[in-house]
Design a protein around this motif. Sequence first.
Motif, short mmCIF file in Angstrom:
data_model
loop_
_atom_site.label_atom_id
_atom_site.label_comp_id
_atom_site.label_asym_id
_atom_site.label_seq_id
_atom_site.Cartn_x
_atom_site.Cartn_y
_atom_site.Cartn_z
N UNK A 26 0.83 -1.20 0.00
CA UNK A 26 0.00 0.00 0.00
C UNK A 26 0.87 1.26 0.00
N UNK A 27 1.97 1.22 0.78
CA UNK A 27 2.88 2.36 0.81
C UNK A 27 3.52 2.58 -0.55
N UNK A 28 3.85 1.48 -1.24
CA UNK A 28 4.45 1.58 -2.57
C UNK A 28 3.47 2.22 -3.55
N UNK A 33 1.75 9.74 -4.24
CA UNK A 33 0.85 10.67 -3.57
C UNK A 33 1.49 11.28 -2.34
N UNK A 34 2.17 10.46 -1.55
CA UNK A 34 2.85 10.96 -0.36
C UNK A 34 3.94 11.96 -0.74
N UNK A 38 4.21 15.90 0.30
CA UNK A 38 5.42 16.40 0.98
C UNK A 38 6.06 17.54 0.20
N UNK A 39 6.22 17.36 -1.10
CA UNK A 39 6.85 18.41 -1.91
C UNK A 39 5.94 19.62 -2.07
N UNK A 40 4.62 19.43 -2.01
CA UNK A 40 3.72 20.58 -1.99
C UNK A 40 3.93 21.40 -0.73
N UNK A 41 4.08 20.71 0.40
CA UNK A 41 4.33 21.42 1.65
C UNK A 41 5.65 22.20 1.56
N UNK A 42 6.68 21.57 1.00
CA UNK A 42 7.95 22.26 0.85
C UNK A 42 7.80 23.51 -0.02
N UNK A 43 7.01 23.41 -1.05
CA UNK A 43 6.80 24.52 -1.98
C UNK A 43 6.08 25.68 -1.29
N UNK A 44 4.99 25.38 -0.60
CA UNK A 44 4.25 26.43 0.12
C UNK A 44 5.13 27.07 1.20
N UNK A 532 10.10 10.72 -7.03
CA UNK A 532 8.76 10.15 -7.06
C UNK A 532 7.76 11.14 -7.65
N UNK A 533 7.88 12.40 -7.29
CA UNK A 533 6.93 13.40 -7.79
C UNK A 533 7.01 13.52 -9.30
N UNK A 534 8.23 13.57 -9.84
CA UNK A 534 8.40 13.75 -11.28
C UNK A 534 8.44 12.43 -12.03
#
Length: 965
Positions: A26-28, A33-34, A38-44, A532-534
């Motif tokens: 499930x984590x994989x 999404x995770x 996380x990267x959205x939080x870093x961006x904001x 993972x994001x890209x």
Amino acid sequence: MRTIRDRRGSSRLRLVIALVAGAAFALFLSANGIAGVYTDWLWFDKLGVGSVWTTHVGTQLVMAVLFGLLFFLIFWGNLVLADRLKPPVRPSSAEEELVERYHEMVGAQAGRVRLGLAALFALIFGANTSAQWETWLLFRNSQDFGTTDPLFNRDAGFYVFDLPLYSFLVDWLFAALVLTLIVVLIAHYLNGGIRASVLDQRVTTSVKLHVSVLMALLAIMRAVDYWLDRYHLVTSNRGAFDGALATDVLIQEPAFKLLALISLFCAALILYNIRRPGWGLPMVALGIWLVSHFVIGNAFPIAYQRLRVAPVQSTREEEFVGRNIEATRFAYGLDGDRLTRVSLDYEVGLSGDDVEEYSDVLDNVPIVDQVLAVDEVVRSEADRRLFSFTSPLDVDRYMIDGQQRPVVLSARGLNVNEVGEGWEQQHVIFTHGYGLAMAAAYDDGASRGPTDTRALDFLIRGLANIEVDEALDVDLDQPRIYYGDGFGGYAIVGNAREEVDYPTDSGSQFFSYDGTGGVPIDSLLRKVAFSLRFRQVDPLISDTITDRSRVIYNRDVIGRVRKMAPFLRFDNDPYPIVANGHVYWIIDAYTTTSDYPYSQSVSTELVGADLSRGYNYVRNPVKVVVDAYNGDVDMYVTDESDPMIRAWRGAFPDLFSDQSEVPDEIRSHFRYPNDLFTVQTDMWSDYVVDDPVDFIQGNLAWSVAAQPQIEAESEESDTVAAPPMVPQYLMARPPGATEAEFVLQRAFVPQSGVDSNTTRPELTGLMMARSDPENYGELILATLPPGQIDAPDLVHAQIRQSPVMTAFVLEKRGAKVEFGEMSIVLVDDTIVYIRPVYVESNSQTAIPELQRIVAVNGDRIFMDSTIDGAIRGVVGAQAAAGPEPPNTTEGDTTTSTGDEYNVTEMSVVDLVALADVLLIQADSLEDTSPEEAALLREQARIALSEAKNKLGGVTPDPPAEPSDT
């Protein structure tokens, strides 16, 4: 015993292993999404608005959890109750075998099944509820509009901020009870409390009580829903106009009250029936509700509308349509507080004094077409296809030699499709655009090409050596563009390898980013997250990435600001400016709602724009400024009077700044937004009418003037309707103003295109939106007298059929002749039409070139290579282009004309223009000096004869005789 214990231990171990493996799987699956979260939080957090992210995501999460928990308690509690109400012994019946199989499979796991089922549906209901986060935040921060609806006398804020949440809660609870009732009935059936084949007591008393209470609750919720539906009538779209009209007020609103009472009566019948045998009363209640819902709630209002209202609509709807007019004007910013109406006394004839007095307007008429000029910008400034410019060009104004003048400009964006296919090429080496191209939109009178071609007068140009015209009062110290319009993908900067700044003849110029934009990628966790994001492993394994590296993403400026403020709508045209040595992007942000009472829903279709549909109230309270180099985003609230932006500011206090914080150099480039003005002018086409009866009949409505065609040679088509003219930025003097200012303008004609008192299209009004800081946002409507001014499409037809244009087209045989955008210029009490003429040769590498400018005033049409010459031409004989015709005697007419004008060396177009001037002068002398008038006509004949010879025997049409407007 040991064997049994060993087996149990082995089973538990296998269970643990299975759970761990399942969790890992499930984590994989959710890793992307995770990583995205996380990267959205870093961006904001990098942009200094981490609270925006926590408020947005936190509100969604809290709502999902709370409503999911509420549903779980309702659903699971009723299933537990159903289990406790089951009979001790299930009576035998035909379906007993099926029920028995169910119990054999479930057995002792019934409790877990209930929990699992309740958790599953709770997850679904909770997740769907999270989409209502905007509704909740607006409710929490609700504001008053200061306007009340005339039906219920409630402030408009109730309908915009409160009613949507109330309706959502009722609908959500009704849906939850419906699903609960269905599953409860199934549970009672499986538990033996309901038996279809049993003759006596098919439903036990306790089950009947349980089901009856749920049914009564549904009836009560339906009653509440009917009561709230009354308030939704103020946004009804039943009739031709939105809002509560005659049928809604006289029939539908009382019907909803009656239906609410009927629903409560049905609930009482259902509860009363608990003490009675059978289900007769609930069936009666259901029948009453169904009949009343369809007859009272639907059929009767429809019949009343058709039989009583439609035949005399103007009489019965007058009061209610008046409410619609008032509300719509307010909702779109077209009421008396924002729109000033002025009536103009039109006079035909542009005088020399007008030209002198309005030189600040006429000298700044835009002659550069935003679309046709793109090819020239690309050819001159794009450089080896690595960079690109958007079409159309943007229009703005800058101080040039101490005077505010219009310019066209476009940022030089990176053409990602031309940088190569490798990951390093696309994300590390080629990372940014560079500078911009800016050119004067006005005519300075200087020819910069052959055949009087008006080549672009660049004010900013170049790559290796950026050239900024010394007359332009700006500096461009940092031209690099890392964030832009349509700039997709991501870039990693600050690496061991330098970026390509721009190509040169000897190779490439390199650069290393030293700005503050981007999120640091200085840890293994972040490298994994961005990979993972890209969905690319390169950010994780690339040797060029160092601890100084930064990831620049969300680079498209529209997508960037939409991610920060998804509750706002944004203009379709972000435009670049030069200020404080940087390139910035300015984006207009809008607040909208579809719940403003009595206002008409928008009908404008703006392809790909946020303001295309789905609202009946709009304001432009926010100006967004994005630094093209650092990516910093500032959202300035420029209209505190808007209740919606006050509500959003209450929800996100860290997101917005006061307008007093806008730097003056940036404020001077704020423009009234194109998308909003398009919507407003489209709406005004109908809402120009004050009287409700005339409004209903529609005979006094306007339309936006049709867009004149571009081609100079093709015939207009009667089968395809021309699109409306787009709003145009230009320097103008609104009525009452003493100096030229930057405005956005659009023209109107009668809605039919032909007024009842005339046989040709006419201009009825001009609306201007002011943009200069001291009067930003003011709308002025100049109403023109009927039947006196030709509409733009008719003026275009007159230009195309004029002798001078006919001669010009013949002279350019083999080339493509096109018209640029038509400008409608208000000069004191007259209207001057200005239109540039472009020529494109038939070679494959040809681009449109501006060669002529046409001016039209009344029935006078004049074309020249400069706008000054064209305007002087329409003024009349004393200010006509070219020298005065000589005072000749009858014996030397031919010789003098040939010597004075040297007709053998004049072009065909100039010869036809000369003939036009001579005939104008002849007409003016007809009464006072008929002999001299005859000589002038002879000179005009000689000019036309020479034009015929140059065209190889094809005679151009003679200039048309002046006619009454």
